[in-house]
Scaffold this active site. Structure first.
Site, PDB file in Angstrom:
ATOM      1  N   TYR A  32       0.867  -1.176   0.000  1.00 51.64           N
ATOM      2  CA  TYR A  32       0.000   0.000   0.000  1.00 51.64           C
ATOM      3  C   TYR A  32       0.913   1.239   0.000  1.00 51.64           C
ATOM      4  CZ  TYR A  32      -4.666   1.899   0.127  1.00 51.64           C
ATOM      5  OH  TYR A  32      -5.843   2.517  -0.225  1.00 51.64           O
ATOM      6  N   HIS A  37       7.372   5.497   1.231  1.00 50.19           N
ATOM      7  CA  HIS A  37       8.086   4.343   0.668  1.00 50.19           C
ATOM      8  C   HIS A  37       8.889   4.775  -0.564  1.00 50.19           C
ATOM      9  CE1 HIS A  37       4.371   2.408   2.472  1.00 50.19           C
ATOM     10  NE2 HIS A  37       5.315   1.731   3.084  1.00 50.19           N
ATOM     11  N   SER A 189       1.263   7.449   5.953  1.00 43.20           N
ATOM     12  CA  SER A 189       1.183   6.100   6.490  1.00 43.20           C
ATOM     13  C   SER A 189       0.126   5.333   5.721  1.00 43.20           C
ATOM     14  CB  SER A 189       0.793   6.154   7.969  1.00 43.20           C
ATOM     15  OG  SER A 189       0.389   4.878   8.420  1.00 43.20           O
TER      16      SER A 189
END
Ligand code: AMP
Length: 285
Positions: A32, A37, A189
């Site tokens: 996700y 990331h 997040s």
């Protein structure tokens, strides 16, 4: 970009790169994927000749009443982002590939036995860091990277991984990457997707508390408790927020500290409705 579901495929690919003398970076994730990331991937692509991203929601790091089943997943979108970032290989195993005993169970764990994983998030998530260390060790053994990239958003995790790498002589450079935030300050997040509109607004109390704590320290406050209390008061003023912890600790050992000095970590976990969010800052002097 290749996608591998098996350990054997990853090993074959990495072996071929090694034969060419290429360096390898690893970015472990639970998928996700978002810009947080992506910042890790970018760093790896810059530093290493080849980049592997693992996408695996690791059952051994979730407690019985946590969000393992509900954890958001969108592998098609993850693949597109990895491709865009110049990733060379995605490792996307199923649970049985990683845990051959079945049902995400294992009898072999990697665990730091001192207090470090029991502090902060370890208080409400007692088996969490044992699961993280176990899966990250497995990923290190599978990929054998030169460097591995982790976010400072999970500051306790990063410190624990550094300690584990040192204690077990992994010979892998651990690179910490800064927290990536939304425009209004909320740390990115995968769990932000759980928040409804009202909760999304309420969640700003975490980053506002970070800003307040930073400002107090910049203004010369040296008493950690005063900083923490002011941050707690700010969060408690938000009706949808329930504090799990706000604490000042030594950035290496996670032991509580009274005095603000360089490398102190001020970290928090706060429930916004049912969603548990974390944020932190490190004191730079
Ligand atoms: P996760 O998929 O949540 O397990 O996160 C995988 C990696 O991405 C971990 O090293 C996290 O610390 C990192 N990460 C997650 N969110 C952020 C963020 N907002 N900024 C920087 N790194 C992040």
């Amino acid at each position: 970009m290749k996608v591998a579901a098996t350990i054997a495929e990853v090993r074959a690919e990495v072996r071929a790169w090694r034969k060419q003398g290429l360096t390898v970076g690893l970015v472990p994730t639970m998928g996700y994927l978002h810009e947080g990331h992506a910042s890790l991937m970018k760093e790896s692509v810059q530093r290493c000749d080849r980049t592997v991203v693992s996408v695996f929601v690791n059952p051994t790091q979730f407690g019985p009443n946590e969000d393992l089943e509900a954890y958001p997943r969108d592998f098609a979108r993850d693949t597109a982002l990895c491709e865009e970032m110049g990733v060379d290989l995605i490792f996307h195993p199923d649970v049985d590939e990683m845990y051959p005993d079945g049902n995400g169970k294992t009898d072999t764990y990697v665990e730091i036995l001192d207090d470090m994983p029991k502090q902060l998030c370890g208080k409400t998530r007692p088996i969490h860091f044992r699961g993280v260390c176990t899966v990250v060790s497995k990923l290190f053994n599978i990929v054998l990277p030169d460097c591995a990239f982790f976010g400072e958003k999970d500051a306790q995790q990063l410190a624990i991984i550094r300690r584990m790498v040192r204690d077990l002589s992994f010979g892998i450079e651990i690179v910490g990457c800064p927290i990536i935030r939304e425009a209004d300050g909320l740390a990115k997040s995968s769990r932000n997707t759980y928040l409804n509109a009202e909760e999304r607004q309420a969640a700003l109390c975490l980053s506002k508390a970070v800003s307040l704590g930073k400002q107090m320290i910049a203004d010369g406050e040296a008493d950690a408790e005063k900083v923490v209390e002011a941050m707690k008061a700010l969060i408690n003023a938000e009706p949808l927020a329930k504090i799990d912890y706000v604490q000042a600790v030594d950035g290496m050992t996670m032991a509580p500290v009274q005095e603000v000095k360089a490398d102190v970590l001020v970290a928090m976990a706060v429930y916004i409705g049912k969603t548990r969010l974390i944020d932190n800052f490190s004191v730079r002097m």
